[in-house]
Design a protein around this motif. Structure first.
Motif, PDB file in Angstrom:
ATOM      1  N   GLN A  71       0.819  -1.216   0.000  1.00 14.66           N
ATOM      2  CA  GLN A  71       0.000   0.000   0.000  1.00 14.66           C
ATOM      3  C   GLN A  71       0.850   1.261   0.000  1.00 14.66           C
ATOM      4  O   GLN A  71       0.441   2.298  -0.529  1.00 14.66           O
ATOM      5  N   CYS A  72       2.016   1.192   0.627  1.00 13.41           N
ATOM      6  CA  CYS A  72       2.937   2.327   0.610  1.00 13.41           C
ATOM      7  C   CYS A  72       4.326   1.822   0.969  1.00 13.41           C
ATOM      8  O   CYS A  72       4.467   0.801   1.646  1.00 13.41           O
ATOM      9  N   ALA A  73       5.346   2.534   0.515  1.00 14.22           N
ATOM     10  CA  ALA A  73       6.727   2.143   0.789  1.00 14.22           C
ATOM     11  C   ALA A  73       7.617   3.369   0.681  1.00 14.22           C
ATOM     12  O   ALA A  73       7.331   4.297  -0.088  1.00 14.22           O
ATOM     13  N   GLY A  74       8.691   3.364   1.447  1.00 16.14           N
ATOM     14  CA  GLY A  74       9.637   4.477   1.412  1.00 16.14           C
ATOM     15  C   GLY A  74      10.314   4.634   2.751  1.00 16.14           C
ATOM     16  O   GLY A  74      10.122   3.833   3.672  1.00 16.14           O
ATOM     17  N   SER A  75      11.109   5.682   2.870  1.00 22.21           N
ATOM     18  CA  SER A  75      11.724   5.994   4.156  1.00 22.21           C
ATOM     19  C   SER A  75      10.662   6.527   5.106  1.00 22.21           C
ATOM     20  O   SER A  75       9.574   6.934   4.668  1.00 22.21           O
ATOM     21  N   MET A  76      10.964   6.558   6.393  1.00 23.63           N
ATOM     22  CA  MET A  76       9.986   7.071   7.349  1.00 23.63           C
ATOM     23  C   MET A  76       9.684   8.535   7.061  1.00 23.63           C
ATOM     24  O   MET A  76       8.533   8.976   7.196  1.00 23.63           O
TER      25      MET A  76
END
Length: 303
Positions: free
Chosen positions: A211-216
């Motif tokens: 659903q979502c991904a990436g750095s904080m």
């Protein structure tokens, strides 16, 4: 360079679609947090990466090599720590690591030095105590040592801090953080605080999809929270604040802490501070709301 690439992986069991096109990229020498509810497909994804389960479609690349079901070539580059690692309880940590090293074909002169290094690294220095008398945290640290034995380029950890006490969790998390110079870590956990604390990249899996991904930092920018948290020394100050703003803002009260959900502007904060100054009130706490991995997870999953 990406040490792991999962490309549009789909997995069905009968008519049930568990994974519906999973794609992630894990950079070398990073810690990648992989989170989702029970049954979301995290362990299924890990088993496909390990070549223990055949994907319905898609492909997995580890260190530029394609993963094939039931083919152990890519597993030479992978260490694995299951959620509940099992050991021969009558062995010491040193004996156990030496046994595993022999089984994996590490040369004797190299193995002795490697076992010493790993016992030092995971703080099981003496290596003499029987594993059957280890705490859960000690077993997790031994499991990490085993996973590191053949110097893998990728370690996969399934719930590495589950059921640990606070001290054990802290030890394992600090150990995982220290391993980035040596390897890359992909781990799953239900303890979102742990994931937020040590991960360079995070992916949230829900209903078979990322659903979502990436750095904080990137996730916080994509899922901002607008508002403030404030608490007061006295009930009189709390009541004065509520009388002034209760009809204007959505205010949630819990254990003396007031949470205000507001519009994304600075004017509201200035108004709140002007009120406090006018009433000569110094709040006990006054902070701007910051999204956390937990709040983002709840929003993404609709929990």
């Amino acid at each position: 360079m990406n040490i792991l690439e999962v490309k549009n992986i789909r997995k069905s069991f009968g008519k049930e679609d568990i994974l519906k096109g999973i794609s992630i990229e894990v950079p070398e020498h990073s810690i990648y947090g992989f989170v989702g509810e029970n049954g979301a497909g995290k362990t299924t994804t890990m088993n496909i990466i390990l070549g223990l389960l055949q994907a319905t479609s898609g492909e997995v690349i580890v260190d530029d090599k394609k993963v094939n079901y039931n083919d152990q070539i890519t597993n030479k580059e992978i260490g694995y720590l299951p959620d509940v690692p099992s050991f021969y309880s009558y062995y010491s940590a040193r004996e156990y690591l030496y046994l595993i090293g022999q089984l994996t074909g590490i040369e004797k002169n190299v193995l002795n030095q490697r076992v010493d290094e790993l016992l030092q690294l995971v703080n099981l220095k003496s290596g003499k105590r029987r594993i059957g008398k280890f705490s859960r945290g000690m077993k997790q640290r031994l499991g990490l040592a085993q996973a590191l034995l053949n110097r893998p380029k990728l370690i996969i950890c399934d719930e590495p801090t589950s059921a640990l006490d606070p001290i054990g969790r802290k030890e394992v998390l600090e150990l995982m953080k220290s391993l980035k110079h040596e390897t890359t870590i992909l781990f799953s956990s239900h303890i979102l605080e742990d994931v937020e604390k040590i991960s360079d990249q995070i992916a949230i899996l829900h209903e078979g999809k990322i659903q979502c991904a990436g750095s904080m930092l990137e996730l916080k920018q994509d899922y901002p929270m607008n508002g403030f948290m404030i608490s007061f020394e006295s009930e009189r100050e709390t009541a004065a604040f509520m009388d002034m703003f209760n009809n204007e803002f959505d205010i949630q009260a819990e254990n003396g802490m007031l949470t205000l959900l507001t519009a994304p502007d600075q004017e509201t904060g200035l108004r709140l501070m002007a009120f406090l100054n006018e009433e000569q009130i110094v709040p006990k706490t006054f902070t701007r709301l910051e999204p956390t991995l937990e709040s983002i997870f709840m929003e993404v999953t609709g929990a």
